[in-house]
Design a protein around this motif. Structure first.
Motif, PDB file in Angstrom:
ATOM      1  N   HIS A 233      10.478   1.606   5.606  1.00 20.01           N
ATOM      2  CA  HIS A 233       9.614   2.141   4.553  1.00 20.01           C
ATOM      3  C   HIS A 233      10.091   1.686   3.180  1.00 20.01           C
ATOM      4  CE1 HIS A 233       7.639   5.471   2.182  1.00 20.01           C
ATOM      5  NE2 HIS A 233       6.660   5.082   2.970  1.00 20.01           N
ATOM      6  N   THR A 235      10.984   3.349   0.705  1.00 18.07           N
ATOM      7  CA  THR A 235      12.024   4.172   0.086  1.00 18.07           C
ATOM      8  C   THR A 235      13.337   3.421  -0.038  1.00 18.07           C
ATOM      9  OG1 THR A 235      10.983   6.100   1.111  1.00 18.07           O
ATOM     10  CG2 THR A 235      13.183   6.401   0.206  1.00 18.07           C
ATOM     11  N   TYR A 238      13.086   0.732  -2.852  1.00 13.92           N
ATOM     12  CA  TYR A 238      13.131   1.331  -4.189  1.00 13.92           C
ATOM     13  C   TYR A 238      14.554   1.800  -4.534  1.00 13.92           C
ATOM     14  CZ  TYR A 238       8.194   1.316  -5.483  1.00 13.92           C
ATOM     15  OH  TYR A 238       6.940   0.929  -5.868  1.00 13.92           O
ATOM     16  N   ASP A 239      15.291   2.273  -3.535  1.00 12.78           N
ATOM     17  CA  ASP A 239      16.687   2.632  -3.776  1.00 12.78           C
ATOM     18  C   ASP A 239      17.516   1.411  -4.165  1.00 12.78           C
ATOM     19  OD1 ASP A 239      16.100   5.230  -3.199  1.00 12.78           O
ATOM     20  OD2 ASP A 239      16.844   5.167  -1.137  1.00 12.78           O
ATOM     21  N   ASP A 271       3.690   2.829  -3.191  1.00 16.93           N
ATOM     22  CA  ASP A 271       4.112   3.972  -4.024  1.00 16.93           C
ATOM     23  C   ASP A 271       3.972   3.594  -5.493  1.00 16.93           C
ATOM     24  OD1 ASP A 271       5.084   6.309  -4.996  1.00 16.93           O
ATOM     25  OD2 ASP A 271       6.938   6.306  -3.833  1.00 16.93           O
ATOM     26  N   ARG A 355      12.078   5.257   8.154  1.00 17.00           N
ATOM     27  CA  ARG A 355      12.095   5.912   6.840  1.00 17.00           C
ATOM     28  C   ARG A 355      13.527   6.313   6.507  1.00 17.00           C
ATOM     29  NH1 ARG A 355       7.280   7.820   4.609  1.00 17.00           N
ATOM     30  NH2 ARG A 355       5.437   7.240   5.793  1.00 17.00           N
ATOM     31  N   THR A 357      17.002   5.776   3.869  1.00 19.14           N
ATOM     32  CA  THR A 357      17.348   5.548   2.482  1.00 19.14           C
ATOM     33  C   THR A 357      18.616   4.706   2.391  1.00 19.14           C
ATOM     34  OG1 THR A 357      18.663   7.574   2.361  1.00 19.14           O
ATOM     35  CG2 THR A 357      16.311   7.752   1.837  1.00 19.14           C
TER      36      THR A 357
END
Length: 664
Positions: A233, A235, A238-239, A271, A355, A357
């Motif tokens: 994903h 997420t 973006y991290d 997003d 999903r 992180t």
């Protein structure tokens, strides 16, 4: 006579044996096979310690067996932990590894755009023949050898190679754990390369820095294309972007440019709210580093180029080279989509989108790997301890870095917002998980488009699942302190996407009509304006026939019903711009001969093809409803102070009264 031998010593011995036995030797013993010590006559090794009379030993579980082997191997000859492989391979048979490597090479060496599907299927078939742990290790070794050379960036090979690997991930399902292993290994090696680059910037070894820089770029491309093919994903990506912005060295800016070029549009569609946050972070960081003379900070020209690139991405203005990359990636996505459909048709579960992180990956050694089947996971006690150390006391630890404090404050703010939404959902009597999730999506969205996209991605607008969405929308609109058109725009998007929701919307308003007297005037006004927006919309979400369940009684009409109808008619006449649309709205359900010429033309141009989506059919007679509406307009609305001669309100009111009286 004794037989002569080439070896005199052995000949003498055998002569003595032959004379002693009184028999002649009938074969040449020098050419006779004699088993060596430790082997039987067939060449098999014999365990000298084995004894047929020994008692059976106690059963040792595999995990204890592995621990005993490790303990026995740890000693003066043990290998340093830094020299061990990062993939934690199980000791396999070398012959098996050779067979796996040979089979993988024979399949991957013929990889091209035309053979992508066949290569993925052939590699996926190998997982049924060999242990998947060994297969995953060999796959990662092949990826490193082919896609992570130290001297050049493999921007053309990596998309094709990762597409084949992603196809194997979706064909074989989550049981082989290929996607999770590759994501973890690639991100960890990426961070090893980044740390070396950041340290190399402070030294004078430029050649070594360039080699490591190419390695980091290749690993970044591998991560980007695993995201493009939905292996994990957005997420995690973006991290990574936030971490690059925080460090903001030359290699971090290079990695950011690779992300924006190869998967910027995908990030924007997944997003958009997170992208807005990234844009603001980049601008702030660029302003702080402008004019800095530190060696570990990227030069200003590359920073300006990156800022312009991310702003163009936010404004949806892709560059030519980005369009070419996206078109090529879309071609590979179609092949992967066909592989997914073939896996589903074969009744096999496809690999899921992970999903995870960045913190999950970096803390995998301490907390565990929750995304791998059967792996242990320590839970959130480290996260809780982190907040206990700094968040609750109000005084963070002085040894904690400023970056950790900033990230923890952002995380705590996000968690507090989610907790507030859940508490608000409980106070609004959202008594099911589905309604709580819908409430959090709607109330936590930035605009109607964001809310609609999140509802679609969450699967809330599937058939029969949209009923909760409609009821939560109407409830939230009624509870607002003042009418918010956000709910009406979301309802229009929902009705456009799922036509069955129109009927649910009509039933929801019919239930509200029965309880008007128990509502407050504010809630009644909000619902009236919402209905006026839905009825007056050109998309024809609802028709005037929804009012047939309202009790029109000129002599004894309840107060809240008068307020509802007055606000509804006033909002409708103020929002509709032309009288033809008003004539179309109030002539619904009337015979064609009674409709005005202008309204009939307008209605034909906006007529819905699917009769099942209409709330009232053409055969339904709404003449009684129009007569009641006409009396209400003459008694309550005509005397309104907004009814000024020549105004839009006056023209629409006159047209509505005329069409209601004409159709009687």
């Amino acid at each position: 006579e004794a037989i002569e031998y080439s070896d005199s010593d052995s000949g003498d011995e055998h002569e003595d044996d032959a004379e002693a036995g009184g028999n002649e030797v009938d074969h040449d013993r020098a050419h006779t096979y004699q088993p060596t010590s430790g082997e039987d006559i067939y060449g098999n090794k014999i365990d000298s310690t084995s004894d047929s009379e020994t008692k059976p030993t106690k059963y040792i579980p595999p995990h204890l067996r592995k621990k005993l082997n490790q303990d026995s191997s740890d000693g003066p000859t043990s290998v340093n932990s830094a020299e061990r492989t990062t993939t934690n391979k199980i000791s396999a048979d070398p012959e098996t590894l050779k067979l796996i490597q040979r089979s993988l090479n024979s399949s991957l060496n013929r990889l091209s755009e035309q053979t992508l599907e066949s290569v993925s299927k052939s590699v996926a078939s190998l997982y049924s023949q060999y242990p998947f742990h060994d297969m995953n290790d060999c796959m990662w070794n092949n990826i490193q050898l082919a896609c992570v050379p130290p001297h050049m960036v493999m921007s053309k090979l990596i998309p094709l190679y990762i597409a084949a690997v992603s196809g194997v991930h979706f064909l074989s399902g989550d049981g082989i754990q290929l996607g999770g292993c590759l994501v973890e290994w690639s991100v960890k090696r990426l961070y090893d390369a980044l740390s070396k680059c950041r340290e190399g910037l402070q030294s004078d070894e430029d050649d070594e820095y360039e080699i490591i820089n190419k390695e980091a770029s290749n690993l970044m491309l591998i991560v980007c294309y695993m995201y493009n093919y939905n292996v994990f994903h957005c997420t995690l990506l973006y991290d990574l972007v936030r971490d690059f912005i925080e460090n903001f060295t030359e290699v971090d800016v290079e990695s950011l440019l690779l992300i924006l070029s190869h998967c910027g549009q995908q990030l924007r569609s997944d997003d958009p709210s997170a992208l807005k946050e990234i844009v603001s972070l980049v601008k702030d960081r660029a302003q702080k580093t402008t004019g800095s003379e530190m060696k570990n900070i990227a030069n200003s020209s590359r920073i300006e180029y990156m800022v312009s690139t991310i702003i163009e991405l936010k404004n949806n203005k892709p560059r030519k080279q980005d369009v070419i990359i996206r078109e090529k990636t879309n071609g590979f996505k179609k092949c992967i989509g066909r592989l997914k459909s073939s896996a589903m048709s074969g009744k096999k579960g496809t690999g899921s989108c992970l999903r995870i992180t960045l913190r999950d990956v970096l803390d995998a050694e301490t907390k565990g790997r929750w995304w791998l089947v059967g792996a242990s996971w320590a839970g959130n006690q480290h996260h809780k301890q982190l907040f206990d150390d700094g968040h609750h006391t109000g005084k963070p630890d002085t040894s904690t870095d400023q970056s950790e404090i900033t990230s923890n404050s952002k995380l705590s703010k996000k968690l507090s917002n989610e907790e507030k939404l859940l508490a608000c959902a409980a106070s609004q009597r959202m008594n099911t998980d589905a309604r709580r999730a819908i409430f959090c999506i709607i109330m936590g969205s930035t605009d109607c488009d964001d809310a609609f996209e999140k509802l679609v991605r969450a699967g809330m607008l599937k058939k029969k699942a949209e009923r909760d969405v409609v009821r939560v929308l109407v409830h939230c609109c009624g509870e607002e302190k003042a009418y918010n058109p956000f709910y009406s725009f979301v309802a229009l998007r929902v009705c456009e996407y799922q036509p069955n929701s129109r009927f649910t919307l009509m039933l929801t308003f019919w239930d509200a009509f029965k309880q008007l007297e128990s509502y407050s005037a504010r809630k009644v006004a909000n619902l009236a304006k919402l209905l006026a927006h839905l009825v007056g919309a050109i998309e024809k979400c609802l028709t005037i026939g929804v009012l047939k369940r309202v009790e029109f009684s000129p002599s004894n009409m309840p107060e809240m019903t008068i307020i509802f109808l007055s606000v509804f008619m006033t909002a409708l006449f103020e929002s509709v711009r032309n009288t033809e649309h008003i004539q179309t709205i109030f002539s619904h359900g009337a015979p064609k001969s009674s409709q005005l010429i202008g309204s009939s033309k307008f209605q034909e141009s906006h007529e819905d093809d699917d009769d099942n989506n209409k709330q009232t059919t053409k055969k339904e007679d709404l003449s009684d409803l129009r007569e009641s509406i006409s009396l209400f307009l003459l008694q309550y609305i005509k005397s309104s102070p907004k009814n000024i001669i020549g105004s839009k309100f006056n023209k629409n009111l006159t047209a509505a009264i005329e069409i209601c009286e004409r159709s009687d």
